[in-house]
Design a protein around this motif. Structure first.
Motif, PDB file in Angstrom:
ATOM      1  N   GLN A  44      -4.702 -31.796  -7.131  1.00 21.78           N
ATOM      2  CA  GLN A  44      -5.598 -32.918  -6.897  1.00 21.78           C
ATOM      3  C   GLN A  44      -5.565 -33.335  -5.434  1.00 21.78           C
ATOM      4  O   GLN A  44      -4.497 -33.413  -4.830  1.00 21.78           O
ATOM      5  CB  GLN A  44      -5.224 -34.122  -7.770  1.00 21.78           C
ATOM      6  CG  GLN A  44      -6.151 -35.320  -7.589  1.00 21.78           C
ATOM      7  CD  GLN A  44      -5.738 -36.518  -8.416  1.00 21.78           C
ATOM      8  OE1 GLN A  44      -4.559 -36.682  -8.722  1.00 21.78           O
ATOM      9  NE2 GLN A  44      -6.693 -37.348  -8.788  1.00 21.78           N
ATOM     10  N   ILE A  45      -6.735 -33.602  -4.882  1.00 23.12           N
ATOM     11  CA  ILE A  45      -6.801 -34.158  -3.528  1.00 23.12           C
ATOM     12  C   ILE A  45      -6.422 -35.633  -3.601  1.00 23.12           C
ATOM     13  O   ILE A  45      -7.042 -36.412  -4.318  1.00 23.12           O
ATOM     14  CB  ILE A  45      -8.205 -33.981  -2.923  1.00 23.12           C
ATOM     15  CG1 ILE A  45      -8.445 -32.500  -2.602  1.00 23.12           C
ATOM     16  CG2 ILE A  45      -8.361 -34.824  -1.655  1.00 23.12           C
ATOM     17  CD1 ILE A  45      -9.803 -32.195  -2.027  1.00 23.12           C
ATOM     18  N   LEU A  46      -5.386 -36.003  -2.842  1.00 23.70           N
ATOM     19  CA  LEU A  46      -4.930 -37.386  -2.801  1.00 23.70           C
ATOM     20  C   LEU A  46      -5.605 -38.160  -1.683  1.00 23.70           C
ATOM     21  O   LEU A  46      -5.793 -39.367  -1.782  1.00 23.70           O
ATOM     22  CB  LEU A  46      -3.412 -37.438  -2.612  1.00 23.70           C
ATOM     23  CG  LEU A  46      -2.580 -36.683  -3.644  1.00 23.70           C
ATOM     24  CD1 LEU A  46      -1.100 -36.859  -3.344  1.00 23.70           C
ATOM     25  CD2 LEU A  46      -2.898 -37.163  -5.061  1.00 23.70           C
ATOM     26  N   ASN A  58     -10.448 -39.890  -7.856  1.00 25.09           N
ATOM     27  CA  ASN A  58      -9.667 -40.298  -6.686  1.00 25.09           C
ATOM     28  C   ASN A  58      -8.242 -40.643  -7.075  1.00 25.09           C
ATOM     29  O   ASN A  58      -7.989 -41.148  -8.170  1.00 25.09           O
ATOM     30  CB  ASN A  58     -10.311 -41.518  -6.024  1.00 25.09           C
ATOM     31  CG  ASN A  58     -11.690 -41.206  -5.488  1.00 25.09           C
ATOM     32  OD1 ASN A  58     -11.907 -40.138  -4.919  1.00 25.09           O
ATOM     33  ND2 ASN A  58     -12.622 -42.117  -5.672  1.00 25.09           N
ATOM     34  N   ALA A  59      -7.314 -40.388  -6.181  1.00 19.98           N
ATOM     35  CA  ALA A  59      -5.923 -40.741  -6.414  1.00 19.98           C
ATOM     36  C   ALA A  59      -5.754 -42.257  -6.326  1.00 19.98           C
ATOM     37  O   ALA A  59      -6.421 -42.926  -5.545  1.00 19.98           O
ATOM     38  CB  ALA A  59      -5.033 -40.068  -5.379  1.00 19.98           C
ATOM     39  N   GLY A  60      -4.865 -42.791  -7.122  1.00 16.30           N
ATOM     40  CA  GLY A  60      -4.593 -44.220  -7.090  1.00 16.30           C
ATOM     41  C   GLY A  60      -3.638 -44.580  -5.978  1.00 16.30           C
ATOM     42  O   GLY A  60      -3.107 -43.722  -5.262  1.00 16.30           O
ATOM     43  N   ALA A  61      -3.404 -45.884  -5.838  1.00 15.31           N
ATOM     44  CA  ALA A  61      -2.547 -46.360  -4.754  1.00 15.31           C
ATOM     45  C   ALA A  61      -1.102 -45.927  -4.912  1.00 15.31           C
ATOM     46  O   ALA A  61      -0.336 -45.929  -3.949  1.00 15.31           O
ATOM     47  CB  ALA A  61      -2.621 -47.886  -4.681  1.00 15.31           C
ATOM     48  N   ASP A  62      -0.702 -45.538  -6.147  1.00 18.75           N
ATOM     49  CA  ASP A  62       0.679 -45.107  -6.369  1.00 18.75           C
ATOM     50  C   ASP A  62       0.839 -43.590  -6.246  1.00 18.75           C
ATOM     51  O   ASP A  62       1.894 -43.050  -6.563  1.00 18.75           O
ATOM     52  CB  ASP A  62       1.157 -45.570  -7.755  1.00 18.75           C
ATOM     53  CG  ASP A  62       0.298 -45.024  -8.892  1.00 18.75           C
ATOM     54  OD1 ASP A  62      -0.804 -44.511  -8.614  1.00 18.75           O
ATOM     55  OD2 ASP A  62       0.734 -45.123 -10.058  1.00 18.75           O
ATOM     56  N   ALA A  63      -0.190 -42.897  -5.781  1.00 18.41           N
ATOM     57  CA  ALA A  63      -0.121 -41.452  -5.632  1.00 18.41           C
ATOM     58  C   ALA A  63       0.825 -41.083  -4.486  1.00 18.41           C
ATOM     59  O   ALA A  63       1.029 -41.865  -3.563  1.00 18.41           O
ATOM     60  CB  ALA A  63      -1.510 -40.883  -5.345  1.00 18.41           C
ATOM     61  N   LEU A  79      -2.459 -44.572   1.308  1.00 18.30           N
ATOM     62  CA  LEU A  79      -3.150 -45.057   0.120  1.00 18.30           C
ATOM     63  C   LEU A  79      -2.700 -46.436  -0.328  1.00 18.30           C
ATOM     64  O   LEU A  79      -3.423 -47.121  -1.050  1.00 18.30           O
ATOM     65  CB  LEU A  79      -2.951 -44.074  -1.045  1.00 18.30           C
ATOM     66  CG  LEU A  79      -3.442 -42.643  -0.839  1.00 18.30           C
ATOM     67  CD1 LEU A  79      -3.210 -41.832  -2.110  1.00 18.30           C
ATOM     68  CD2 LEU A  79      -4.920 -42.619  -0.453  1.00 18.30           C
ATOM     69  N   ARG A  80      -1.528 -46.890   0.089  1.00 15.43           N
ATOM     70  CA  ARG A  80      -0.953 -48.083  -0.496  1.00 15.43           C
ATOM     71  C   ARG A  80      -1.211 -49.371   0.290  1.00 15.43           C
ATOM     72  O   ARG A  80      -0.950 -50.445  -0.199  1.00 15.43           O
ATOM     73  CB  ARG A  80       0.562 -47.901  -0.645  1.00 15.43           C
ATOM     74  CG  ARG A  80       0.928 -46.726  -1.523  1.00 15.43           C
ATOM     75  CD  ARG A  80       2.423 -46.623  -1.720  1.00 15.43           C
ATOM     76  NE  ARG A  80       2.752 -45.512  -2.592  1.00 15.43           N
ATOM     77  CZ  ARG A  80       3.961 -45.285  -3.078  1.00 15.43           C
ATOM     78  NH1 ARG A  80       4.953 -46.088  -2.780  1.00 15.43           N
ATOM     79  NH2 ARG A  80       4.173 -44.253  -3.867  1.00 15.43           N
TER      80      ARG A  80
END
Length: 332
Positions: free
Chosen positions: A195-197, A218-223, A228-229
């Motif tokens: 998966q593309i993060l 889409n990756a979540g903030a916990d990825a 991302l965070r």
């Protein structure tokens, strides 16, 4: 307490040697890659890694990417299956050196600070002569997020780095402007389906031609990915809003900074008149736009108005990475 930040001109034959010596002795050095300038330190030295977080004001749960010269130097940084390693080797054959970071379970010797409390680590081999030469001189991976204060636009020139980090780091290796201008694609290979993060210059379509199916969405903030965070890419003391062409037109004669496409600016100038407030235009071609985006944000943050309207970009696959950065910059 501030320190003297050396500016190392890449045209100086001794510059790389000085940068390497500083990294080897546990210091933090900013250096150019093909994407943005990275803030580098010995990725296996927890004390050196801590200096990155201190200089940037970076939250401790935001993981770092380890930079190496080749896939051979990346493999010892992971502890995973042969199948995962084979997949990483295949991708490296196609995209390294280049703007693709690969995420796999971290080897036990990777410092906890690098992985931000996760069990995986992102690794990439950047392109660019200077980055490659510097990494080949190092007998350790170089941990390197973007070389800016946390939350600010990533730097694409040494002057951008100095703007937020001069006096906080040992040196800046000045190799001129970067070519791509936005951060690497981050690809998680440890999940059942890759998966593309974080989107970047290497597209999902390009990756799929090599390894097939990718996980959708889409990756979540916990990825397990940097960037991302927390809030990112925001000009200082400016509220960035992503708006359509109609909103640009409505704001044309207001004291609002505008970043728009050249064709929009030309049309509005011809039909509405010249504007007095700050205006920058960018081309309607994704890679050329990416290369100029962060430089434009740094230029506009010095312009005066506290509000910035950015014209929304096309909703097509080649604009995914730019759209991601603009959405994060405009997040409240």
């Amino acid at each position: 307490m501030t320190q003297t930040t050396l500016i190392l001109d890449a045209n100086d034959p001794e510059a790389l040697k000085k940068a390497h010596a500083l990294l080897k002795s546990g210091n933090v050095v900013a250096f150019p890659t093909e994407t943005v300038y990275g803030l580098g330190a010995n990725g296996l030295d927890p004390a050196a890694v801590a200096k990155i977080f201190k200089a940037k004001g970076r939250p401790g749960d935001n993981p770092l990417i380890l930079h190496v010269s080749s896939i051979e130097h990346a493999i010892p940084l992971w502890q995973t299956t042969d199948a995962h390693i084979d997949l990483a080797i295949l991708l490296a054959e196609h995209f390294w050196p280049g703007p693709l970071s690969l995420v796999l379970p971290a080897a036990p010797h990777i410092p906890k600070a690098v992985i931000g409390g996760l069990d995986s680590v992102a690794v990439r081999a950047p392109a660019g002569t200077l980055a490659q030469k510097l990494l080949q001189m190092c007998d350790f991976p170089v941990a390197a997020p973007s070389a800016n204060l946390s939350g600010r636009p990533s730097p694409t020139t040494a002057a951008h780095v100095a703007k937020t980090l001069e006096g906080k780091i040992a040196a800046i290796l000045d190799g001129g402007p970067t070519s791509i201008g936005i951060e690497s694609t981050v690809l998680d290979l440890g999940s059942e389906v890759p998966q593309i993060l974080r989107p970047g210059d290497i597209s999902a379509e390009a990756i799929q031609t090599v390894i097939g199916e990718l996980a959708p969405g889409n990756a979540g903030a916990d990825a397990p990915s940097p960037g991302l965070r927390h809030r990112h890419y925001q000009p200082k003391d400016m509220q960035l809003s992503l708006v359509d062409e109609a909103a640009i037109a409505a704001a044309w004669q207001q004291n609002i900074a505008i970043l728009c496409f050249e064709e929009t600016a030309n049309y509005l100038t011809e039909n509405t008149g010249e504007r007095g407030a700050p205006l920058l235009v960018l081309p309607k071609e994704a890679r050329a736009y990416s290369a100029r985006l962060y430089d434009a944000l740094y230029e506009l943050e010095r312009s005066g108005p506290g509000q910035l309207f950015v014209e929304a970009v096309p909703q097509t696959s080649e604009w995914v990475a730019v759209q991601d950065r603009l959405l994060r910059a405009s997040a409240s």
